[in-house]
Design a protein around this motif. Structure first.
Motif, short mmCIF file in Angstrom:
data_model
loop_
_atom_site.label_atom_id
_atom_site.label_comp_id
_atom_site.label_asym_id
_atom_site.label_seq_id
_atom_site.Cartn_x
_atom_site.Cartn_y
_atom_site.Cartn_z
N ALA A 160 0.85 -1.20 0.00
CA ALA A 160 0.00 0.00 0.00
C ALA A 160 0.88 1.24 0.00
CB ALA A 160 -0.90 0.00 1.23
N MET A 211 -3.67 2.32 6.41
CA MET A 211 -2.85 1.42 5.59
C MET A 211 -1.88 0.63 6.48
SD MET A 211 -3.86 1.64 2.49
CE MET A 211 -5.50 1.96 3.06
N GLU A 239 -4.66 0.75 -1.07
CA GLU A 239 -4.21 -0.64 -1.07
C GLU A 239 -3.95 -1.05 -2.51
OE1 GLU A 239 -6.54 -3.11 1.67
OE2 GLU A 239 -6.44 -4.66 0.13
N ASN A 246 -3.04 -7.08 -2.53
CA ASN A 246 -3.36 -7.86 -1.33
C ASN A 246 -3.69 -9.28 -1.79
OD1 ASN A 246 -4.21 -8.92 1.07
ND2 ASN A 246 -5.69 -7.29 1.53
#
Lengths: 274, 71
Positions: free
Chosen positions: A170, A183, A248, A251
């Motif tokens: 991020a 974050m 973000e 992930n």
């Protein structure tokens, strides 16, 4: 009632040595607010840094802290985490420390997906040694070692970490201090390697030389240049010129190194010894 | 809506403040102004206690403190 500073700082070391308006304190504050939000036990947390302005941060923080050698924060942190996987290991590092001399450690920490959260204080310059360009200095910017403008291209550190295998990546800025805290919280919660690039400002050696102005003007520049990743989806390449994405960026859950290593220990029949 | 929200006041740690001006420049209600040394002075009447000054302070020098109604 007391502030977070009273709770988590080594008060006798304050005020810190950072220049007036330096963003390092804003990031460090965001780290403390993230830890406080998660209500983690202080004794379970180990904060590791390398060398540079940003790497001074753990000296002010009342946790288990390690101030290590240049570029090697992630190597020390890997040792700490591997030795006692129960610990929550946080690395505070700068753009020079992490992306130049420590670049190799970075890509392999990402590749292993070891459960460490690295927060990169990216101020675009080597501040402590008076303003040499780093691998994250934007092309064309002035530095003491680039008086006619930096001809190198900068890494996109988030893309680099993603490609190298980090499970959470991020970016945020010191202007977006609350978003930055969020974050960091997500990064700390991720079981695997997390990299949070915190865009910050060095008014002394970057802002002044590049005639951007002081800390206030540099924060305003972050406000203009940072584009939330959701909004960027509806923007053209032309509109995104000179901007960078925050939010973000990656992930993807993957097996974590210490968990895999525990399986090796079990296979080897040494499980009772830990 | 809480009928009795905690009262808060802004505290400035003079010895930690380096007078960078960030809190003053980005206060959404102009509740902070610079004194002769450049450090912030708080105007309690216009402040909405949003805490942005605390979050962006590089020096941990300004923060909101809860005060009990009697204090």
């Amino acid at each position: 009632m007391s502030s977070l500073a009273d709770k988590y700082l080594r008060g006798h070391k304050m005020p810190h040595i950072w220049c007036p308006g330096c963003g390092n304190g804003i990031i460090t504050h965001a780290v403390l607010r993230a830890i406080d939000q998660l209500q983690w036990e202080r004794d379970d947390i180990v904060i590791v840094s390398g060398i540079g302005c940003s790497s001074r941060a753990p000296g002010y923080l009342d946790f288990n802290t390690l101030h290590t050698t240049h570029g090697r924060a992630l190597a020390f942190a890997t040792g700490v985490k591997h030795g006692n996987p129960r610990l929550k290991v946080i690395v505070l590092t700068g753009d020079g420390d992490c992306a130049a001399i420590g670049g190799n450690h970075l890509i392999h920490a990402c590749r292993r997906n070891i459960d460490i959260t690295a927060i990169v204080y990216n101020n675009s310059i080597y501040g402590m040694t008076s303003g040499q360009f780093s691998p994250l200095t934007p092309t064309g910017s002035l530095a003491t070692t680039a008086p006619y403008g930096n001809i190198d291209r900068a890494f996109d550190l988030c893309d680099l970490a993603t490609a190298a295998g980090a499970s959470f990546v991020a970016r945020s800025t010191t202007y977006h201090a609350n978003h930055l805290r969020d974050m960091i919280v997500h990064g700390l919660q991720n079981e695997g390697f997390s990299l949070i690039e915190a865009m910050t400002h060095c008014p002394t050696y970057f802002g002044r030389r590049n005639r951007i102005g002081g800390p206030v003007e540099m924060l305003k520049m972050q406000q203009e240049q940072a584009i939330p990743v959701q909004r960027a989806a509806s923007m053209t390449q032309e509109q995104l010129e000179g901007k960078y994405l925050i939010g973000e960026l990656h992930n993807q859950q993957m097996p974590e190194f210490c968990a895999l290593y525990e399986q090796v220990i079990q296979k080897a029949g040494g499980g009772n010894q830990r | 809506m809480d009928n009795n929200p905690p009262l808060k006041r802004v505290i400035v740690r003079e010895q930690w403040c380096k007078a960078c001006g960030i809190c003053i420049a980005f206060c959404p209600r102009q509740a902070l102004s610079a004194d002769t040394s450049g450090k912030p002075t708080w105007n309690t009447d216009v402040c909405v206690r949003c805490g942005l000054c605390e979050q962006r302070c590089p020096d941990f020098a300004i923060y909101l403190e809860e005060v009990n109604a009697l204090g």
